[in-house]
Design an enzyme around this catalytic site. Structure first.
Site, PDB file in Angstrom:
ATOM      1  N   ASP A 153      53.466  48.378  41.290  1.00 50.69           N
ATOM      2  CA  ASP A 153      52.896  47.314  40.453  1.00 50.69           C
ATOM      3  C   ASP A 153      53.394  45.932  40.867  1.00 50.69           C
ATOM      4  O   ASP A 153      52.973  44.927  40.296  1.00 50.69           O
ATOM      5  CB  ASP A 153      53.247  47.554  38.982  1.00 50.69           C
ATOM      6  CG  ASP A 153      52.585  48.815  38.443  1.00 50.69           C
ATOM      7  OD1 ASP A 153      51.358  48.957  38.622  1.00 50.69           O
ATOM      8  OD2 ASP A 153      53.287  49.655  37.861  1.00 50.69           O
ATOM      9  N   ASP A 154      54.275  45.880  41.858  1.00 49.53           N
ATOM     10  CA  ASP A 154      54.844  44.607  42.305  1.00 49.53           C
ATOM     11  C   ASP A 154      53.846  43.859  43.189  1.00 49.53           C
ATOM     12  O   ASP A 154      53.397  44.379  44.220  1.00 49.53           O
ATOM     13  CB  ASP A 154      56.140  44.884  43.081  1.00 49.53           C
ATOM     14  CG  ASP A 154      56.892  43.623  43.424  1.00 49.53           C
ATOM     15  OD1 ASP A 154      57.844  43.286  42.714  1.00 49.53           O
ATOM     16  OD2 ASP A 154      56.516  42.940  44.416  1.00 49.53           O
TER      17      ASP A 154
END
Length: 206
Positions: A153-154
């Site tokens: 999700d980065d």
């Protein structure tokens, strides 16, 4: 996650992925990152959310100055107004006090996380309000030294993967996880290198 482990991981990833090999030859080793395990790191994780590193470090320093030692018990003795004066929002006061209470009442055993599998440790962490999967995965990587975690999700990782793979658009987290499956059991090292790659190429664009 020391220098030798990161080097070993990069060598293995270079055998598994031609794009990693070419990028590693170009940029060299990523910077090794290590965070201590324990209550203080979780406290800083919550405080630092949606803040610059400088601002978060300043607020954390003020909070630490309100305690004789950084323990859940000491933290719970700090008046809420003192935490507000230090720079914490009402929501972050709620989350940090919730963290301290969970440690004190035994519902969150920080030391016990070492005995869990990666996924089970993540599940334990995200039971706490204010700590999501990304925060949990970062803790596993840099505080517990787990080698096969990929925080998909980065945004930096996704852009780094897009750039390194020459993609027309940024992959979704689900697509990114599929794209790096073959990096197992070194996905943490791969993530570290993608951040390295991302920051290098973003700085050249600026």
């Amino acid at each position: 996650m020391d220098h030798q482990t990161v080097l070993q991981g990069m060598q293995q990833l270079s055998h598994l992925d031609r794009d990693v090999k070419e990028a590693f030859t170009e940029l060299g080793m990523p910077e090794v990152r290590v965070r201590p395990s324990g209550f203080e790191t979780f406290l800083f994780t919550i405080i630092s959310q949606q803040l610059s590193t400088k601002a978060a470090t300043t607020i954390m320093g003020r909070a630490l100055g309100l305690m004789e030692e950084t323990t859940p018990d000491q933290f719970m003795k700090i008046p809420a107004q003192s935490l507000r004066d230090a720079g914490l929002s009402f929501r972050k006061i709620e989350y940090t006090q919730g963290l301290a209470e969970a440690v004190l009442d035994g519902t969150f055993n920080i030391d016990g996380l070492e005995n869990f599998s990666d996924e089970d440790a993540i599940k334990e962490i995200i039971k706490l309000r204010g700590l999501g999967r990304w925060s949990a995965e970062i803790y596993l990587m840099f505080s517990l030294g787990r080698m096969d975690v990929f925080p998909a999700d980065d945004l930096g990782l996704l852009v780094g993967l897009q750039l390194m793979k020459g993609l027309d658009s940024r992959p979704t987290p689900k697509q990114a996880r599929e794209m790096v499956k073959h990096w197992t059991p070194w996905r943490s090292i791969g993530a570290l290198f993608l951040w390295h790659y991302y920051h290098h190429h973003i700085s050249t664009l600026n």
